[in-house]
Design an enzyme around this catalytic site. Structure first.
Site, PDB file in Angstrom:
ATOM      1  NE  ARG A 294     -32.710   3.120 -54.463  1.00  0.00           N
ATOM      2  CZ  ARG A 294     -32.489   4.423 -54.587  1.00  0.00           C
ATOM      3  NH1 ARG A 294     -32.038   4.897 -55.745  1.00  0.00           N
ATOM      4  NH2 ARG A 294     -32.713   5.248 -53.587  1.00  0.00           N
ATOM      5  CE1 TYR A 434     -35.962  -3.941 -45.825  1.00  0.00           C
ATOM      6  CE2 TYR A 434     -36.745  -5.634 -47.322  1.00  0.00           C
ATOM      7  CZ  TYR A 434     -36.304  -5.248 -46.071  1.00  0.00           C
ATOM      8  OH  TYR A 434     -36.219  -6.187 -45.079  1.00  0.00           O
ATOM      9  CD  GLU A 435     -32.038  -1.411 -49.821  1.00  0.00           C
ATOM     10  OE1 GLU A 435     -31.336  -0.404 -49.620  1.00  0.00           O
ATOM     11  OE2 GLU A 435     -31.946  -2.427 -49.108  1.00  0.00           O
ATOM     12  N   GLY A 436     -35.080   3.039 -50.223  1.00  0.00           N
ATOM     13  CA  GLY A 436     -35.727   4.231 -50.756  1.00  0.00           C
ATOM     14  C   GLY A 436     -37.141   3.889 -51.142  1.00  0.00           C
TER      15      GLY A 436
END
Length: 594
Positions: A294, A434-436
């Site tokens: 993140r 991305y990534e949540g």
């Protein structure tokens, strides 16, 4: 337009704003000093400019290719990766025991900004290896650390993060991939995974997949997920690579941007794997990797924004149209039109703010691990946790906004692919997902990070910003100070409102309805704080006649641009925080469909 790594801006952000010198005082980085920082940044910039940037446009046009169960990297990427690994760029922060250089996290982030700016599709590959390294260093067993870590740290192999499935999306508790134990202590993985970045390629001999799956007796939901390691090739007893493991790509996604980054659909059919960490705690283990990713994605947002800004600035200086309001010159560069210059100033200021937020998060992460005092470690861990969703979400939104403004500066030519501005816009758009997604980051911020210590980390941040406000009043008068004061007050009001609302379970919808606005409000104000700290540091240097006066004055001017164009709008953010969940509940399908 040729990319130029912003080495001077990076060094200033690291030293004057993020405070990287604090990590030296921990004793955990004996090989780090200012000279090392300068050398690393210069070398990273040179590699990014000379090797990676020239591959960016061809990679976008040609893309990675899939055929008969294998992926081939875009032209030139495999060779560039070999040079990248040989240069030691995958080992900057890894432990010395694993063959790493044990340098500060913030320095790695700054170096990788140049990589992502030069070629974001390329940078995604080593970025996921770095996240894999962090996960194995923290939760891997001795065998995994001895077998896989050195190869990942050296860059001989790459890592992939294998999470979601077609039916699951961001709800990892819904995944159904299975891991069946075998008599020899291994596991057989079965299932299909989607959106696996650089899940297959020909740039290295082997790829290490970190995969989420369920054991046969696992409880339902997120508490029944375990983490497994599956190597593309089996390992022989002597450490050499053996036969191919039984997982393969079955296709690559056709995407809006980052065409040279293969986003794979992976099929696992009795693929041999090892358990990483403890059974049914895979989600917690994966979050070691996820949080690293993140923050790295936030840096991607900064990098693509910097690239788009440089492209727009060069065009604004070259393109001639209309009369200059300042010089009277006919057929003047469009840079001389006030709105174009304002736009470029806002772009530059937001990039500087996002850069400083990401690098400050990296400094906080190192201090959380290595501070010699337990209270200090707790303080910095709170700062890292609070900043991570902001670094990821706010910075990637800046990436999209700046890339969009870059197209706008080009006018109609920005909408034409040949000018190159459109690629940055297309590439940037994945980063808020991305990534949540950034909505998930906002939910994490208000749902967990804000109240995990009863708001102490947020209040400590607000108190620090108030101290800077006092210092700022000695540098500016009027609006630049008033706007920062109003902004801090807005953050404090919103924070107290949310903390109070979270005490009442019946107000859960109110909290979630204001989450996105709160993240953006906090990002806006923390970004202003970062620029204010930079302006104060620049003024000290100006008074001492220490450095390029014009460049240093620019730091003061950028804060004023930011205060007028960003901090001046905090009241609208605050209003949105308090809009309430009932309003959104009334927006039924019928109301929205019309």
């Amino acid at each position: 337009m040729t990319y130029r790594a912003p080495i001077r801006d990076l060094a200033f952000a690291l030293e004057a704003v993020a405070g990287i010198d604090q990590v030296s005082n921990t004793g955990a980085f004996p090989d780090y000093d200012t000279d090392v920082m300068g050398a690393i940044l210069e070398a990273a910039g040179q590699f990014s400019e000379e090797v990676l940037a020239p591959l960016n446009r061809p990679g976008d046009l040609n893309g990675a290719k899939y055929a008969t169960g294998a992926v081939t990297a875009a032209p030139g990427f495999a060779d560039a990766y070999q040079q990248f690994a040989a240069g030691g760029w995958t080992s900057l922060t890894a432990s010395a025991e694993a063959g790493g250089q044990a340098l500060p996290k913030a320095l790695e982030l700054a170096s990788y900004e140049t990589v992502h700016a030069a070629n974001m599709a390329f940078g995604l590959c080593p970025m996921l290896s770095l996240a894999s390294i962090e996960a194995l260093e923290e939760v891997g067993n001795d065998h995994q650390k001895a077998t896989y870590l050195p190869k990942l740290v050296s860059g001989e192999w790459t890592g992939a993060m294998v999470l979601t499935e077609p039916h699951a999306g961001s709800d990892l508790g819904a995944l159904t991939s299975t891991a069946t134990p075998t008599a020899d202590g291994k596991y057989l993985l079965n299932g299909q995974k989607i959106f696996i970045t650089w899940g297959d390629h020909d740039a290295t001999d082997n790829i290490v997949h970190l995969v989420l799956a369920r054991l046969p007796d696992a409880p339902a939901g997120p508490k029944g997920i375990s983490l497994f390691l599956a190597s593309k090739f089996h390992m022989n007893e002597d450490g050499s690579l053996g036969e191919r493991n039984s997982f393969r790509p079955v296709g690559v996604e056709h995407k809006l941007g980052i065409h040279a980054s293969p986003t794979c659909v992976m099929q696992y059919e009795n693929a041999v794997a090892e358990l990483v960490g403890r059974p049914n705690e895979g989600l917690a283990h994966m979050f070691v990797m996820m949080n690293a990713a993140r923050l790295a994605v936030g840096v991607e947002g900064v990098g693509i924004a910097e690239r788009a800004y440089q492209h727009a600035l060069a065009y604004a200086l070259e393109r001639r149209q209309g009369r200059s309001i300042w010089t009277g010159e006919k057929n003047a560069p469009i840079f001389d039109h006030p709105d174009v210059r304002r736009t470029l100033g806002v772009m530059k200021a937001k990039i500087a703010a996002a850069r400083a937020i990401c690098l400050s998060t990296g400094v906080a992460a190192d201090l959380a691990k290595h501070s010699q005092d337990e209270l200090a470690r707790k303080f910095w861990k709170g700062r890292e946790d609070l900043f991570t969703p902001i670094a990821k979400a706010w910075s990637t939104d800046v990436g999209c906004e700046v890339a969009s403004l870059g197209v706008q500066v080009h006018g109609g030519m920005g909408f034409i692919e040949e000018t190159g501005a459109a690629q940055y816009y297309r590439d940037a758009r994945i980063t808020p997902i991305y990534e949540g997604t950034n909505g998930i980051q906002a939910m994490d911020l208000v749902g967990r990070k804000l109240s995990m210590d009863n708001g102490q980390s947020a209040q400590a941040l607000i108190d620090e910003m108030k101290v800077t406000l006092g210092d700022l009043s000695l540098l500016y008068t009027g609006k630049p100070v008033e706007r920062f004061a109003t902004a801090i007050e807005a953050v404090e009001d919103a924070t107290l409102w949310l903390l109070d609302a979270k005490k009442d379970p019946e107000r859960a919808a109110d909290v979630l309805a204001g989450a996105d606005a709160y993240l953006h409000l906090l990002g806006d104000v923390v970004g202003g704080w970062m620029l204010a700290k930079g302006a104060l540091a620049a003024k000290v240097k100006l008074d001492a006649n220490d450095g390029d006066a014009v460049w240093l004055q620019g730091k003061l001017d950028l804060y004023e641009v930011y205060a007028a164009n960003v901090l001046g709008h905090v009241s609208s953010r605050l209003a949105t925080v308090g809009q309430g969940g009932e309003l959104l509940n009334r927006l039924t399908v019928e109301a929205l469909a019309g």
